[in-house]
Design an enzyme around this catalytic site. Structure first.
Site, PDB file in Angstrom:
ATOM      1  CB  SER A 177      -0.874  -0.005   1.258  1.00 48.50           C
ATOM      2  OG  SER A 177      -1.505   1.237   1.442  1.00 48.50           O
ATOM      3  CE1 TYR A 208      -3.790  -2.204   5.300  1.00 47.61           C
ATOM      4  CE2 TYR A 208      -3.438   0.142   4.980  1.00 47.61           C
ATOM      5  CZ  TYR A 208      -3.681  -1.118   4.457  1.00 47.61           C
ATOM      6  OH  TYR A 208      -3.810  -1.281   3.110  1.00 47.61           O
TER       7      TYR A 208
HETATM    8  N1  LIG Z   1      -8.881  -0.409  -0.809  1.00 45.51           N
HETATM    9  C1  LIG Z   1      -7.818   0.386  -0.665  1.00 45.51           C
HETATM   10  O1  LIG Z   1      -7.927   1.638  -0.616  1.00 45.51           O
HETATM   11  C2  LIG Z   1      -6.431  -0.230  -0.563  1.00 45.51           C
HETATM   12  C3  LIG Z   1      -5.339   0.650  -0.671  1.00 45.51           C
HETATM   13  C4  LIG Z   1      -4.056   0.107  -0.577  1.00 45.51           C
HETATM   14  C5  LIG Z   1      -3.879  -1.248  -0.409  1.00 45.51           C
HETATM   15  N2  LIG Z   1      -4.971  -2.060  -0.305  1.00 45.51           N
HETATM   16  C6  LIG Z   1      -4.721  -3.498  -0.091  1.00 45.51           C
HETATM   17  O2  LIG Z   1      -5.357  -4.254  -1.088  1.00 45.51           O
HETATM   18  C7  LIG Z   1      -5.614  -5.565  -0.604  1.00 45.51           C
HETATM   19  C8  LIG Z   1      -7.041  -5.953  -0.961  1.00 45.51           C
HETATM   20  O3  LIG Z   1      -7.923  -5.087  -0.274  1.00 45.51           O
HETATM   21  P1  LIG Z   1      -9.298  -4.584  -0.885  1.00 45.51           P
HETATM   22  O4  LIG Z   1      -9.252  -3.113  -0.921  1.00 45.51           O
HETATM   23  O5  LIG Z   1      -9.656  -5.351  -2.107  1.00 45.51           O
HETATM   24  O6  LIG Z   1     -10.248  -4.964   0.350  1.00 45.51           O
HETATM   25  P2  LIG Z   1     -11.620  -5.785   0.470  1.00 45.51           P
HETATM   26  O7  LIG Z   1     -12.575  -5.399  -0.584  1.00 45.51           O
HETATM   27  O8  LIG Z   1     -12.029  -5.621   1.897  1.00 45.51           O
HETATM   28  O9  LIG Z   1     -11.156  -7.297   0.233  1.00 45.51           O
HETATM   29  C9  LIG Z   1     -10.343  -7.945   1.150  1.00 45.51           C
HETATM   30  C10 LIG Z   1     -10.227  -9.417   0.788  1.00 45.51           C
HETATM   31  O10 LIG Z   1      -9.414 -10.071   1.771  1.00 45.51           O
HETATM   32  C11 LIG Z   1     -10.119 -11.202   2.284  1.00 45.51           C
HETATM   33  N3  LIG Z   1      -9.755 -11.430   3.675  1.00 45.51           N
HETATM   34  C12 LIG Z   1      -9.815 -10.562   4.711  1.00 45.51           C
HETATM   35  N4  LIG Z   1      -9.474 -11.171   5.849  1.00 45.51           N
HETATM   36  C13 LIG Z   1      -9.183 -12.454   5.534  1.00 45.51           C
HETATM   37  C14 LIG Z   1      -8.800 -13.596   6.289  1.00 45.51           C
HETATM   38  N5  LIG Z   1      -8.671 -13.545   7.641  1.00 45.51           N
HETATM   39  N6  LIG Z   1      -8.584 -14.768   5.646  1.00 45.51           N
HETATM   40  C15 LIG Z   1      -8.756 -14.843   4.295  1.00 45.51           C
HETATM   41  N7  LIG Z   1      -9.125 -13.806   3.537  1.00 45.51           N
HETATM   42  C16 LIG Z   1      -9.342 -12.629   4.150  1.00 45.51           C
HETATM   43  C17 LIG Z   1     -11.589 -10.829   2.128  1.00 45.51           C
HETATM   44  O11 LIG Z   1     -12.412 -11.975   1.981  1.00 45.51           O
HETATM   45  P3  LIG Z   1     -13.343 -12.687   3.120  1.00 45.51           P
HETATM   46  O12 LIG Z   1     -13.989 -11.604   3.936  1.00 45.51           O
HETATM   47  O13 LIG Z   1     -14.281 -13.524   2.333  1.00 45.51           O
HETATM   48  O14 LIG Z   1     -12.381 -13.506   3.902  1.00 45.51           O
HETATM   49  C18 LIG Z   1     -11.571 -10.106   0.788  1.00 45.51           C
HETATM   50  O15 LIG Z   1     -11.627 -11.029  -0.257  1.00 45.51           O
HETATM   51  C19 LIG Z   1      -5.335  -5.513   0.901  1.00 45.51           C
HETATM   52  O16 LIG Z   1      -4.084  -6.117   1.159  1.00 45.51           O
HETATM   53  C20 LIG Z   1      -5.280  -4.029   1.210  1.00 45.51           C
HETATM   54  O17 LIG Z   1      -4.440  -3.741   2.311  1.00 45.51           O
HETATM   55  C21 LIG Z   1      -6.232  -1.580  -0.385  1.00 45.51           C
END
Ligand SMILES: NC(=O)c1ccc[n+]([C@@H]2O[C@H](COP(=O)([O-])OP(=O)(O)OC[C@H]3O[C@@H](n4cnc5c(N)ncnc54)[C@H](OP(=O)(O)O)[C@@H]3O)[C@@H](O)[C@H]2O)c1
Length: 262
Positions: free
Chosen positions: A141, A154
């Site tokens: 990130s 985080y």
């Molecule tokens: N959105 C942003 O602004 C942003 C910015 C920078 C980086 N990121 C990074 O991008 C990545 C994806 O995030 P996203 O934005 O797509 O978030 P999201 O929509 O909340 O998706 C998160 C995913 O992770 C899974 N997950 C969460 N906890 C888990 C666990 N204990 N075991 C297995 N799976 C788990 C969730 O599935 P289940 O709930 O079905 O388990 C979901 O599929 C993350 O690493 C995040 O830090 C996001």
């Protein structure tokens, strides 16, 4: 895309789901990992219905749970239908003062973002090195570029990922095993609602779609790049962050965080 079978963690939503769909569209067989098996099955059905004979496995597992993590580790290392692309995407983060967070939330964040990512990357690189081929993607990130008050744990987990990815990329340089680290900025997914972030005042120009982030991430991985910051605005911010004196960055971020939380 050059891969035969990719395992994507966090494939039930957001960036992981978008990456799974783009990989499937390019004919890459998939193993989908997340806790919500129903959502994964639904996505798998949709991808298989594309009609190109794509193989899509569902592996419902909680990466914060040792048994769930072990099951995914075994799948990553398996010689049956081998994985040549591991996408470590699952992640979470809670907003709020560190001392006010639940201890379990802190453990969950470190468990998924750091421990699970390290163990899966270790399993993958061990088997990929033995096979002489493979790629690992680490989703970090922009938050990894400095300490972030009110999302301290985080940001620290993401700093760990960016550092790990940089080192591992160099360890495998000049081989057919590569590691690419992805640094997205604000992306429209379920992430902020899950972690109870309040970003209502953030200008819409600062956001990317999950599809755009996924496309940039997979392009960078396909080109074996060490790192990609997704989105032009984030790349500009990253340059500013690397040039600004640490004390100034810290003061600006601290002032802004304290103001928002008062
Ligand atoms: N959105 C942003 O602004 C942003 C910015 C920078 C980086 N990121 C990074 O991008 C990545 C994806 O995030 P996203 O934005 O797509 O978030 P999201 O929509 O909340 O998706 C998160 C995913 O992770 C899974 N997950 C969460 N906890 C888990 C666990 N204990 N075991 C297995 N799976 C788990 C969730 O599935 P289940 O709930 O079905 O388990 C979901 O599929 C993350 O690493 C995040 O830090 C996001």
């Amino acid at each position: 895309m050059q891969w035969e079978r990719g395992l994507v963690t966090g494939a039930s939503a957001g960036i992981g789901r978008a990456m799974a769909m783009q990989l499937a569209a390019a004919g890459v067989d998939l193993v989908l990992v997340a806790r919500n098996g129903d959502r994964l099955e639904e996505l798998a059905e949709e991808l298989r219905a594309g009609g190109s004979g794509l193989e899509v496995e569902v592996l419902a597992a909680d990466l914060a749970d040792p048994a769930g993590l072990a099951a995914v580790e075994d799948r990553v290392a398996s010689d049956e239908a081998p994985i040549d692309l591991l996408v470590n995407n699952a992640g979470l983060g809670y907003e709020g003062p560190f001392h006010a967070q639940e201890a379990d939330q802190v453990s969950e964040t470190i468990g998924v973002n750091v421990l699970a990512l390290v163990r899966l990357t270790h399993a993958a690189l061990k088997t990929m090195t033995a096979r002489g081929k493979g790629q690992v993607v680490l989703v970090s990130s922009m938050a990894s570029l400095q300490g972030l008050p009110m999302t301290a744990v985080y940001a620290a987990t993401k700093a760990f990922i960016t550092s790990l990815g940089e080192a591992l990329h160099e360890e495998h340089k000049s081989t057919d095993v590569t590691v690419t680290t992805v640094l997205p900025g604000l992306t429209r997914t379920e992430f902020h609602e899950r972690g109870r972030w309040d970003l209502g005042n953030w200008p819409s120009a600062g956001w990317q779609s999950a599809d755009a982030v996924a496309a940039e991430a997979l392009r960078a991985a396909a080109n074996s790049r060490p790192e990609v910051v997704t989105g032009l605005h984030n790349r500009l911010l990253a340059v500013f962050s690397s040039k600004a004196p640490r004390g100034i960055r810290r003061s600006i971020l601290g002032w802004n965080a304290r103001r928002n939380w008062r």
